[in-house]
Design a protein around this motif. Sequence first.
Motif, PDB file in Angstrom:
ATOM      1  N   ARG A   1     -33.988 111.091  35.179  1.00 16.47           N
ATOM      2  CA  ARG A   1     -33.127 111.920  36.023  1.00 16.47           C
ATOM      3  C   ARG A   1     -33.536 111.837  37.493  1.00 16.47           C
ATOM      4  NH1 ARG A   1     -29.760 115.366  33.814  1.00 16.47           N
ATOM      5  NH2 ARG A   1     -30.031 117.020  35.372  1.00 16.47           N
ATOM      6  N   ILE A   2     -34.832 111.760  37.758  1.00 20.20           N
ATOM      7  CA  ILE A   2     -35.291 111.624  39.147  1.00 20.20           C
ATOM      8  C   ILE A   2     -34.807 110.304  39.743  1.00 20.20           C
ATOM      9  CG2 ILE A   2     -37.327 111.275  40.598  1.00 20.20           C
ATOM     10  CD1 ILE A   2     -36.900 114.163  39.952  1.00 20.20           C
ATOM     11  N   LEU A   3     -34.962 109.220  38.988  1.00 19.94           N
ATOM     12  CA  LEU A   3     -34.559 107.915  39.507  1.00 19.94           C
ATOM     13  C   LEU A   3     -33.051 107.841  39.703  1.00 19.94           C
ATOM     14  CD1 LEU A   3     -36.845 105.423  37.528  1.00 19.94           C
ATOM     15  CD2 LEU A   3     -37.210 106.479  39.752  1.00 19.94           C
ATOM     16  N   HIS A   4     -32.280 108.289  38.719  1.00 18.51           N
ATOM     17  CA  HIS A   4     -30.832 108.252  38.852  1.00 18.51           C
ATOM     18  C   HIS A   4     -30.345 109.264  39.903  1.00 18.51           C
ATOM     19  CE1 HIS A   4     -31.051 106.032  35.022  1.00 18.51           C
ATOM     20  NE2 HIS A   4     -29.843 105.603  35.298  1.00 18.51           N
ATOM     21  N   GLY A   5     -31.032 110.390  40.009  1.00 22.80           N
ATOM     22  CA  GLY A   5     -30.652 111.373  41.021  1.00 22.80           C
ATOM     23  C   GLY A   5     -30.838 110.863  42.427  1.00 22.80           C
ATOM     24  N   GLY A   6     -31.774 109.924  42.606  1.00 22.80           N
ATOM     25  CA  GLY A   6     -31.963 109.331  43.919  1.00 22.80           C
ATOM     26  C   GLY A   6     -30.723 108.635  44.423  1.00 22.80           C
ATOM     27  N   ARG A   7     -29.932 108.073  43.530  1.00 23.07           N
ATOM     28  CA  ARG A   7     -28.699 107.401  43.939  1.00 23.07           C
ATOM     29  C   ARG A   7     -27.756 108.383  44.626  1.00 23.07           C
ATOM     30  NH1 ARG A   7     -26.817 103.459  38.970  1.00 23.07           N
ATOM     31  NH2 ARG A   7     -28.485 101.907  39.196  1.00 23.07           N
ATOM     32  N   ILE A   8     -27.575 109.543  44.014  1.00 26.69           N
ATOM     33  CA  ILE A   8     -26.668 110.541  44.572  1.00 26.69           C
ATOM     34  C   ILE A   8     -27.227 111.109  45.869  1.00 26.69           C
ATOM     35  CG2 ILE A   8     -25.536 112.750  44.155  1.00 26.69           C
ATOM     36  CD1 ILE A   8     -24.449 110.480  42.472  1.00 26.69           C
ATOM     37  N   SER A   9     -28.502 111.468  45.880  1.00 22.32           N
ATOM     38  CA  SER A   9     -29.094 112.085  47.063  1.00 22.32           C
ATOM     39  C   SER A   9     -29.090 111.137  48.257  1.00 22.32           C
ATOM     40  CB  SER A   9     -30.523 112.549  46.749  1.00 22.32           C
ATOM     41  OG  SER A   9     -30.515 113.570  45.780  1.00 22.32           O
ATOM     42  N   LEU A  10     -29.420 109.874  48.036  1.00 13.83           N
ATOM     43  CA  LEU A  10     -29.392 108.899  49.123  1.00 13.83           C
ATOM     44  C   LEU A  10     -27.959 108.665  49.621  1.00 13.83           C
ATOM     45  CD1 LEU A  10     -31.955 106.326  47.705  1.00 13.83           C
ATOM     46  CD2 LEU A  10     -32.306 107.861  49.641  1.00 13.83           C
ATOM     47  N   LEU A  11     -27.014 108.624  48.691  1.00 13.92           N
ATOM     48  CA  LEU A  11     -25.612 108.465  49.075  1.00 13.92           C
ATOM     49  C   LEU A  11     -25.136 109.658  49.902  1.00 13.92           C
ATOM     50  CD1 LEU A  11     -22.956 106.875  48.831  1.00 13.92           C
ATOM     51  CD2 LEU A  11     -22.480 108.153  46.727  1.00 13.92           C
ATOM     52  N   VAL A  12     -25.584 110.852  49.534  1.00 12.42           N
ATOM     53  CA  VAL A  12     -25.212 112.050  50.285  1.00 12.42           C
ATOM     54  C   VAL A  12     -25.713 111.955  51.721  1.00 12.42           C
ATOM     55  CG1 VAL A  12     -25.709 114.512  50.534  1.00 12.42           C
ATOM     56  CG2 VAL A  12     -25.043 113.602  48.318  1.00 12.42           C
ATOM     57  N   GLY A  13     -26.982 111.589  51.886  1.00  7.84           N
ATOM     58  CA  GLY A  13     -27.536 111.469  53.235  1.00  7.84           C
ATOM     59  C   GLY A  13     -26.784 110.461  54.074  1.00  7.84           C
TER      60      GLY A  13
ATOM     61  N   GLU B   1     -28.518 115.206  40.490  1.00 13.24           N
ATOM     62  CA  GLU B   1     -28.880 115.279  41.908  1.00 13.24           C
ATOM     63  C   GLU B   1     -30.117 116.141  42.056  1.00 13.24           C
ATOM     64  OE1 GLU B   1     -28.798 116.924  45.997  1.00 13.24           O
ATOM     65  OE2 GLU B   1     -28.319 118.053  44.194  1.00 13.24           O
ATOM     66  N   TRP B   2     -30.999 115.787  42.990  1.00 14.46           N
ATOM     67  CA  TRP B   2     -32.295 116.443  43.087  1.00 14.46           C
ATOM     68  C   TRP B   2     -32.187 117.945  43.327  1.00 14.46           C
ATOM     69  CZ3 TRP B   2     -34.369 112.106  46.766  1.00 14.46           C
ATOM     70  CH2 TRP B   2     -34.704 110.983  45.985  1.00 14.46           C
ATOM     71  N   GLY B   3     -31.303 118.366  44.218  1.00 10.07           N
ATOM     72  CA  GLY B   3     -31.153 119.783  44.498  1.00 10.07           C
ATOM     73  C   GLY B   3     -30.664 120.557  43.283  1.00 10.07           C
ATOM     74  N   LEU B   4     -29.730 119.966  42.550  1.00 11.69           N
ATOM     75  CA  LEU B   4     -29.222 120.609  41.344  1.00 11.69           C
ATOM     76  C   LEU B   4     -30.304 120.677  40.264  1.00 11.69           C
ATOM     77  CD1 LEU B   4     -26.800 121.846  39.897  1.00 11.69           C
ATOM     78  CD2 LEU B   4     -26.119 119.539  39.183  1.00 11.69           C
TER      79      LEU B   4
END
Length: 290
Positions: A81-93, A238-241
């Motif tokens: 989940r951390i690795l896959h969540g990085g995709r969303i968080s980086l895309l958000v930034g 996503e990391w925040g979620l």
Amino acid sequence: MTANHILVRPSRLNWARAFFAKHPLFVLGAVILVLVISSAVLAPWIAPDAPTKIVMSERLLAPSAEHLMGTDRFGRDMFARILHGGRISLLVGLCVVLLALLIGGPIGLAAGYFGGKTDVVLMRFSDVFLAFPPLLLPIAITAALGPGLWNAMIALAVSWFPWYARIMRASAMTVRRELYISAARNFGVGHLRILIRHVVPNSLTPVIVQASMDFGVAILAAASLSFIGLGARAPTVEWGLMAADARTDFLDHYWTALFPGLAIFVTVLAVNLIGDGLSDILGPKRGGRE
């Protein structure tokens, strides 16, 4: 091997060593960010378990050889989940910074280049958005549009564009006074061509520095909105979620909140190191939030 090759390689090596010695924190931040991005891109191969796979018999397991970062309340592998969540968080930034640039950049460019009433109208319009506290406006916009990741990104971009407008305005005002701009006007070159060929390229340095800093802040802000239920929503990873989901478990199961928070911390730190390094490399002056 020719003599030229023998001479070129040591010179390149010496340049790399000199650059690292002069900007060690920039290099460190770049290395960390590359590792974060690579981990997110290669997530399916590094952690083959699906990040949404629920195994209730393995819920809230502590970190081990089988689950490097433990599992959450639904038995989902935290490492995946951390690795896959990085995709969303980086895309958000990336999306937040680009949207803010696309809105604020042209406004500041027009205000700084044309000046006069154009400057007054555009900058007073931008000042309206600056009247709100930094996180209150995104919360209000997201609440009006409805919870969701894309709405959160739009809200953050709308609340941040005035800073880019101000930075671009200051740069454009400086560039428009240069002799080559006056010469281009005297030769009959149109305003649009001057803006594209001369003003924009020579006004981007402080914007690039600020954008590099804001990339990490955007990840943090989006995580904050997700934490209070206005950003990403399940089943999005996503990391925040993830940190929000751990609110009821982290006292007894520390890993559920530690690793999402650590991922955010490391990424934001890396981006800030890069931003500080770019500030030193590209020039001593930059605009932006204090």
